[in-house]
Design a protein around this motif. Structure first.
Motif, PDB file in Angstrom:
ATOM      1  N   PRO A   1     -16.497  95.052  36.375  1.00 28.99           N
ATOM      2  CA  PRO A   1     -17.732  95.659  35.852  1.00 28.99           C
ATOM      3  C   PRO A   1     -18.820  94.645  35.482  1.00 28.99           C
ATOM      4  O   PRO A   1     -20.009  94.905  35.704  1.00 28.99           O
ATOM      5  CB  PRO A   1     -17.255  96.421  34.608  1.00 28.99           C
ATOM      6  CG  PRO A   1     -15.806  96.668  34.825  1.00 28.99           C
ATOM      7  CD  PRO A   1     -15.296  95.549  35.677  1.00 28.99           C
ATOM      8  N   LEU A   2     -18.436  93.483  34.936  1.00 29.44           N
ATOM      9  CA  LEU A   2     -19.460  92.489  34.567  1.00 29.44           C
ATOM     10  C   LEU A   2     -20.147  91.947  35.834  1.00 29.44           C
ATOM     11  O   LEU A   2     -21.375  91.827  35.880  1.00 29.44           O
ATOM     12  CB  LEU A   2     -18.842  91.342  33.750  1.00 29.44           C
ATOM     13  CG  LEU A   2     -19.805  90.252  33.285  1.00 29.44           C
ATOM     14  CD1 LEU A   2     -20.886  90.808  32.354  1.00 29.44           C
ATOM     15  CD2 LEU A   2     -19.055  89.108  32.585  1.00 29.44           C
ATOM     16  N   ALA A   3     -19.365  91.667  36.867  1.00 29.02           N
ATOM     17  CA  ALA A   3     -19.944  91.186  38.133  1.00 29.02           C
ATOM     18  C   ALA A   3     -20.850  92.256  38.734  1.00 29.02           C
ATOM     19  O   ALA A   3     -21.905  91.962  39.286  1.00 29.02           O
ATOM     20  CB  ALA A   3     -18.831  90.818  39.106  1.00 29.02           C
ATOM     21  N   GLN A   4     -20.438  93.497  38.583  1.00 32.10           N
ATOM     22  CA  GLN A   4     -21.259  94.622  39.076  1.00 32.10           C
ATOM     23  C   GLN A   4     -22.604  94.645  38.361  1.00 32.10           C
ATOM     24  O   GLN A   4     -23.654  94.786  38.988  1.00 32.10           O
ATOM     25  CB  GLN A   4     -20.497  95.935  38.805  1.00 32.10           C
ATOM     26  CG  GLN A   4     -21.192  97.169  39.322  1.00 32.10           C
ATOM     27  CD  GLN A   4     -20.898  97.393  40.799  1.00 32.10           C
ATOM     28  OE1 GLN A   4     -19.739  97.545  41.183  1.00 32.10           O
ATOM     29  NE2 GLN A   4     -21.919  97.389  41.612  1.00 32.10           N
ATOM     30  N   ARG A   5     -22.558  94.459  37.027  1.00 33.80           N
ATOM     31  CA  ARG A   5     -23.810  94.470  36.246  1.00 33.80           C
ATOM     32  C   ARG A   5     -24.694  93.290  36.621  1.00 33.80           C
ATOM     33  O   ARG A   5     -25.914  93.400  36.698  1.00 33.80           O
ATOM     34  CB  ARG A   5     -23.482  94.419  34.745  1.00 33.80           C
ATOM     35  CG  ARG A   5     -24.013  95.612  34.030  1.00 33.80           C
ATOM     36  CD  ARG A   5     -23.870  95.678  32.550  1.00 33.80           C
ATOM     37  NE  ARG A   5     -23.056  94.750  31.835  1.00 33.80           N
ATOM     38  CZ  ARG A   5     -21.788  94.948  31.514  1.00 33.80           C
ATOM     39  NH1 ARG A   5     -21.165  96.036  31.899  1.00 33.80           N
ATOM     40  NH2 ARG A   5     -21.133  94.043  30.825  1.00 33.80           N
ATOM     41  N   ILE A   6     -24.069  92.149  36.855  1.00 36.28           N
ATOM     42  CA  ILE A   6     -24.824  90.948  37.236  1.00 36.28           C
ATOM     43  C   ILE A   6     -25.396  91.104  38.646  1.00 36.28           C
ATOM     44  O   ILE A   6     -26.478  90.618  38.957  1.00 36.28           O
ATOM     45  CB  ILE A   6     -23.912  89.700  37.146  1.00 36.28           C
ATOM     46  CG1 ILE A   6     -23.520  89.431  35.689  1.00 36.28           C
ATOM     47  CG2 ILE A   6     -24.574  88.469  37.760  1.00 36.28           C
ATOM     48  CD1 ILE A   6     -22.373  88.441  35.512  1.00 36.28           C
ATOM     49  N   GLY A   7     -24.659  91.805  39.493  1.00 36.75           N
ATOM     50  CA  GLY A   7     -25.102  91.981  40.873  1.00 36.75           C
ATOM     51  C   GLY A   7     -24.754  90.795  41.745  1.00 36.75           C
ATOM     52  O   GLY A   7     -25.413  90.541  42.760  1.00 36.75           O
ATOM     53  N   ALA A   8     -23.716  90.075  41.361  1.00 36.97           N
ATOM     54  CA  ALA A   8     -23.300  88.897  42.133  1.00 36.97           C
ATOM     55  C   ALA A   8     -21.846  88.563  41.792  1.00 36.97           C
ATOM     56  O   ALA A   8     -21.385  88.851  40.690  1.00 36.97           O
ATOM     57  CB  ALA A   8     -24.197  87.704  41.798  1.00 36.97           C
ATOM     58  N   ILE A   9     -21.172  87.962  42.767  1.00 32.37           N
ATOM     59  CA  ILE A   9     -19.768  87.563  42.603  1.00 32.37           C
ATOM     60  C   ILE A   9     -19.687  86.050  42.745  1.00 32.37           C
ATOM     61  O   ILE A   9     -20.307  85.479  43.638  1.00 32.37           O
ATOM     62  CB  ILE A   9     -18.901  88.251  43.693  1.00 32.37           C
ATOM     63  CG1 ILE A   9     -18.725  89.736  43.357  1.00 32.37           C
ATOM     64  CG2 ILE A   9     -17.560  87.560  43.883  1.00 32.37           C
ATOM     65  CD1 ILE A   9     -18.041  90.529  44.469  1.00 32.37           C
ATOM     66  N   ASN A  10     -18.950  85.387  41.838  1.00 34.39           N
ATOM     67  CA  ASN A  10     -18.752  83.948  42.038  1.00 34.39           C
ATOM     68  C   ASN A  10     -17.279  83.587  42.233  1.00 34.39           C
ATOM     69  O   ASN A  10     -16.962  82.442  42.541  1.00 34.39           O
ATOM     70  CB  ASN A  10     -19.383  83.121  40.904  1.00 34.39           C
ATOM     71  CG  ASN A  10     -18.434  82.843  39.764  1.00 34.39           C
ATOM     72  OD1 ASN A  10     -17.608  83.695  39.412  1.00 34.39           O
ATOM     73  ND2 ASN A  10     -18.533  81.665  39.179  1.00 34.39           N
TER      74      ASN A  10
END
Ligand code: NAP
Length: 286
Positions: free
Chosen positions: A89-98
């Motif tokens: 969910p946090l990556a979804q909110r950020i709109g990016a995956i690292n």
């Protein structure tokens, strides 16, 4: 999608790496290979230069080649979103995956540890600071800023003044995250520092080869911490100026190290420590 190729081989030699274009500058191999050696884990962290048109094939290859997972860097952090099976969910909110983890069933799970890495890097260096300690000014509205703002908001920040050269991009993040984020015009950047407990640079200004961040510090309180996402150079012009006037400063190395910890844990099953030896090994590469 990965196609669900089973990869559970806990005792096999474990490979993880970095997908990006370019990737040669990365310090991540130093970090993860140091930890693999320190914890006696058979494995290797390697660099994968992947051109944008080959990204989907590279993602399919992660489970086919039985990798533990990978980090993802510029320019792929957004483009991998539709290519993973699940996103945190946090990556979804950020709109990016690292960070991508290849699960035991071969599916791909995407995370973004950059923002939490930044916040933890500040806390490691200044343990008395908390995200709700006072107003925060974040400069930038790109990928790093989005991650930092999302983590600060999730960890209780009450007022985040988001300053960006292109005001519309700051407004987009204000609309996306809602309160506590408030977009500030570039022309008001000096005033935005009034009374802050933390100033965070999430632009690329001050990086090796780039000009210094154009930000007057006159109104920055002396007790404010100044954090920079940049770690090359280790002391950016912003950090040098802040230090000279008595502010505590933290560079982006803590961010890099702290985003790497949960990734290593997910891939290799050990939550690794940030030791002086590791910091020394990275500093030796500057
Ligand atoms: P990005 O998406 O390209 O965003 C760049 C930001 O810099 C934008 O907000 C842009 O403003 C601003 N900017 C560019 N030129 C400027 C100028 N002349 N004056 C004022 N602002 C300017 O980059 P990013 O991926 O967010 O990365 C930002 C920095 O964070 C990089 O230095 C990167 O190395 C660092 N970083 C560090 C870590 C770590 O682990 N330590 C992790 C991720 C990123 P506009 O919107 O107006 O263009």
């Amino acid at each position: 999608m990965s196609g669900g190729v089973p990869v559970a081989q806990p005792h096999a030699f474990g490979i993880a790496g970095l997908l990006g274009w370019p990737v040669a500058h990365s310090r991540s191999p130093v970090i993860h290979n140091h930890w693999l050696a320190r914890y006696g884990i058979a494995g290797r962290y390697v660099l994968f230069p992947v051109e944008p048109e080959n990204l989907a094939a590279a993602l399919r290859g992660l489970s086919v080649l039985r990798l533990r997972g990978c980090n993802v860097t510029t320019p792929h952090k957004q483009a991998v979103i539709p290519l993973v099976d699940r996103i945190d969910p946090l990556a979804q909110r950020i709109g990016a995956i690292n960070t991508i983890v290849v699960e035991a069933d071969g599916t791909l799970h995407g995370f973004n540890n950059d923002g939490n890495g930044f916040v933890q890097g500040i806390r490691d260096a200044q343990p008395q600071w908390r995200p709700d300690a006072g107003p925060i000014a974040v400069v930038g509205a790109g990928g790093a800023a989005r991650a930092i703002v999302a983590s600060l908001a999730a960890q209780g920040a009450r007022e985040i003044r988001l300053v960006n050269r292109t005001y519309e991009r700051a407004r987009e993040l204000e609309a996306l995250f809602g309160p506590p984020v408030r977009a500030v015009r570039w022309s008001e950047r000096a005033e935005a520092l009034d009374g802050v407990a933390l100033l965070a640079n999430a632009t690329d200004q001050g990086m090796v080869g780039k000009p210094a961040l154009d930000l007057p510090l006159d109104r920055l309180p002396k007790h404010a911490i100044v954090g920079d996402a940049i770690y090359t150079p280790p002391v950016t012009p912003l950090l040098a100026a802040a230090k000279a006037r008595g502010n505590a400063t933290v560079n982006g190395l803590g961010m890099l190290l702290n985003q790497a910890r949960p990734a290593f844990n997910a891939w290799f099953g050990v939550m690794p420590e940030i030791t002086p030896e590791l910091v020394k090994a990275i500093e030796a590469t500057f």
